[in-house]
Design a protein around this motif. Structure first.
Motif, mmCIF file in Angstrom:
data_model
loop_
_atom_site.group_PDB
_atom_site.id
_atom_site.type_symbol
_atom_site.label_atom_id
_atom_site.label_comp_id
_atom_site.label_asym_id
_atom_site.label_seq_id
_atom_site.Cartn_x
_atom_site.Cartn_y
_atom_site.Cartn_z
ATOM 1 N N VAL A 99 -8.437 6.547 -2.371
ATOM 2 C CA VAL A 99 -7.217 5.888 -2.317
ATOM 3 C C VAL A 99 -7.674 4.997 -0.948
ATOM 4 N N VAL A 100 -7.243 3.915 -1.167
ATOM 5 C CA VAL A 100 -7.434 2.963 -0.039
ATOM 6 C C VAL A 100 -6.038 2.160 0.106
ATOM 7 N N CYS A 101 -6.054 1.508 1.106
ATOM 8 C CA CYS A 101 -4.836 0.567 1.545
ATOM 9 C C CYS A 101 -5.137 -0.531 2.439
ATOM 10 N N ALA A 102 -4.242 -1.363 2.964
ATOM 11 C CA ALA A 102 -4.736 -2.537 3.894
ATOM 12 C C ALA A 102 -4.165 -2.520 5.240
ATOM 13 N N PRO A 103 -4.215 -1.608 5.895
ATOM 14 C CA PRO A 103 -3.784 -1.296 7.416
ATOM 15 C C PRO A 103 -3.993 -2.514 8.326
ATOM 16 N N GLY A 104 -2.667 -2.720 8.745
ATOM 17 C CA GLY A 104 -2.626 -3.979 9.760
ATOM 18 C C GLY A 104 -2.294 -5.121 9.257
ATOM 19 N N ALA A 288 10.263 -7.402 4.069
ATOM 20 C CA ALA A 288 9.760 -7.574 5.376
ATOM 21 C C ALA A 288 8.427 -8.041 5.509
ATOM 22 N N ALA A 289 7.626 -7.534 4.534
ATOM 23 C CA ALA A 289 6.191 -7.899 4.520
ATOM 24 C C ALA A 289 5.635 -9.247 3.659
ATOM 25 N N CYS A 290 6.904 -9.928 2.914
ATOM 26 C CA CYS A 290 6.743 -10.939 2.490
ATOM 27 C C CYS A 290 6.656 -12.299 3.222
ATOM 28 N N THR A 291 5.284 -12.396 3.677
ATOM 29 C CA THR A 291 4.897 -13.617 4.215
ATOM 30 C C THR A 291 3.315 -13.975 3.463
ATOM 31 N N PRO A 292 3.335 -15.371 3.175
ATOM 32 C CA PRO A 292 1.811 -16.043 2.576
ATOM 33 C C PRO A 292 0.995 -15.299 3.435
ATOM 34 N N GLU A 293 0.950 -15.133 5.199
ATOM 35 C CA GLU A 293 -0.274 -14.641 5.540
ATOM 36 C C GLU A 293 -0.493 -13.278 5.188
ATOM 37 N N ALA A 294 0.578 -12.433 5.204
ATOM 38 C CA ALA A 294 0.354 -11.132 4.814
ATOM 39 C C ALA A 294 -0.227 -10.839 3.446
ATOM 40 N N ASN A 295 0.361 -11.626 2.505
ATOM 41 C CA ASN A 295 0.259 -11.470 1.212
ATOM 42 C C ASN A 295 -1.404 -11.776 0.877
ATOM 43 N N GLN A 296 -2.067 -12.833 1.506
ATOM 44 C CA GLN A 296 -3.098 -13.041 1.198
ATOM 45 C C GLN A 296 -4.070 -11.784 1.951
ATOM 46 N N ALA A 297 -3.870 -11.514 3.168
ATOM 47 C CA ALA A 297 -4.659 -10.443 3.800
ATOM 48 C C ALA A 297 -4.511 -9.229 2.990
ATOM 49 N N MET A 298 -3.307 -8.813 2.427
ATOM 50 C CA MET A 298 -3.219 -7.462 1.708
ATOM 51 C C MET A 298 -4.266 -7.594 0.294
ATOM 52 N N GLY A 299 -3.994 -8.653 -0.199
ATOM 53 C CA GLY A 299 -4.803 -8.862 -1.466
ATOM 54 C C GLY A 299 -6.196 -9.022 -1.291
ATOM 55 N N SER A 300 -6.582 -9.620 -0.406
ATOM 56 C CA SER A 300 -7.831 -9.535 0.018
ATOM 57 C C SER A 300 -8.655 -8.210 0.318
ATOM 58 N N MET A 301 -7.820 -7.671 1.117
ATOM 59 C CA MET A 301 -8.407 -6.353 1.812
ATOM 60 C C MET A 301 -8.567 -5.225 0.527
ATOM 61 N N VAL A 302 -7.440 -5.064 0.027
ATOM 62 C CA VAL A 302 -7.399 -4.076 -1.256
ATOM 63 C C VAL A 302 -8.502 -4.534 -2.406
#
Length: 320
Positions: A99-104, A288-302
């Motif tokens: 199991v993995v996630c995208a901390p931070g 709350a997490a719906c920003t383009p910056e967070a979306n890009q970071a989350m997607g790439s990390m996972v």
């Protein structure tokens, strides 16, 4: 990596603001599949599609042992976000599934949004907008935040960022987190406090902690009733943290000053939910997490960690 590998994506927000996460999967031959582009995958279809999946990238889906048992090829479950309370991590590990996630990845987005909820609730911004849009022109009064006390429950990345925004507004800070040293809280300008003390003293309380595995709300009726009269409650974490029926009652009685909520026990919020009719309440759609910056970071990390697992390498953000 064999070309036949498949990554099942259940969350509609995956890589919405960046093509890079898709490229990571496609270039590695990880076969991304998203059956629904604009909606979460229904549970029965999740089980069906999981049967052919080598990897899952999920949002708020409940990933149970039943789902895993329907997916004999499954090697990794990736949370498109941070909190993994919707994934049975123990069951995954028992089956040899990582199991993995995208901390931070979304901390700043959530912290900024949370402070926006607090400010909006304090000054009745949405109530004023609704009235003006309907032809009214009310003068709604609300407290200044300067000099008020904010209680932060959960002092991880998001809680600390929120504390910084609150300090910039001149707020006093109380913090509760049994996993953070008192010295670390004080270094961020927050005075450590027991939860019940914090609730009794804070003018506003913001929640930033995962729910109890038992399902019991952290703020049950007794704790909500013990909050300072007129206090504001903000929850952009998880709905299970709050007894929502009790919250609606205490808003209606006037004991609590306002509530601003972005997370609910049942989502979407049912049409007959009492919070829909509760006064001085601001409700938003778990965004709350719906920003383009967070979306890009989350997607790439996972996506990167999925590829690492599928190629026999160690992921960077494994959940223990």
């Amino acid at each position: 990596m064999p070309a036949a590998l498949t990554t099942l994506i259940t969350t509609p927000t995956f890589a919405r603001h960046s093509t890079r996460p898709w490229q990571i999967l496609e270039e590695a031959g990880a076969g991304p599949l998203r059956p629904y582009a604009d909606a979460a995958l229904p549970t029965d279809e999740l089980v069906k599609y999981a049967a052919e999946a080598d990897a899952l990238i999920v949002g708020m889906d409940q990933i149970t042992a039943e789902v895993m048992d329907a997916a004999p090829r499954l090697k990794v479950i990736a949370k498109h976000g941070v909190g993994v309370d919707t994934i049975d991590v123990a069951a995954a590990h028992a089956r040899g599934i990582l199991v993995v996630c995208a901390p931070g990845s979304n901390s700043r987005a959530v912290a900024e949004y949370t402070f926006g909820l607090l400010l909006s609730a304090a000054r009745s911004l949405t109530a004023s907008h609704t009235a003006v849009a309907a032809g009214g022109w009310p003068k709604l009064f609300g407290p200044e935040l300067h000099g008020r006390t904010l209680g932060v429950v959960g002092f991880g990345r998001i809680g600390r960022l929120l504390a910084g925004y609150a300090r910039a507004f001149g707020m006093e800070l109380l913090a509760h987190d049994p996993y953070v040293a008192d010295a670390d809280m004080r270094a961020q300008g927050a005075e450590p406090a027991a939860l019940d003390t914090l609730l009794a003293c804070a003018d506003a309380v913001s929640l930033h902690t995962p729910p109890d595995p038992s399902g019991a709300p952290l703020l049950d009726r007794a704790r909500l009733a013990a909050m300072k009269p007129g206090a504001i409650l903000v929850n952009a974490a998880r709905g299970g943290l709050v007894d929502e029926l009790a919250l609606a009652d205490l808003l209606s009685s006037g004991h609590l000053g306002a509530a601003a909520l972005d997370a609910f026990s049942t989502e979407p919020l049912p049409a007959d939910h009492p919070l829909r009719e509760a006064p001085r309440t601001l409700l938003t759609s778990h965004m709350a997490a719906c920003t383009p910056e967070a979306n890009q970071a989350m997607g790439s990390m996972v996506a990167e960690d999925v590829v690492r697992v599928l190629t026999g390498r160690t992921p960077q953000h494994a959940v223990n």
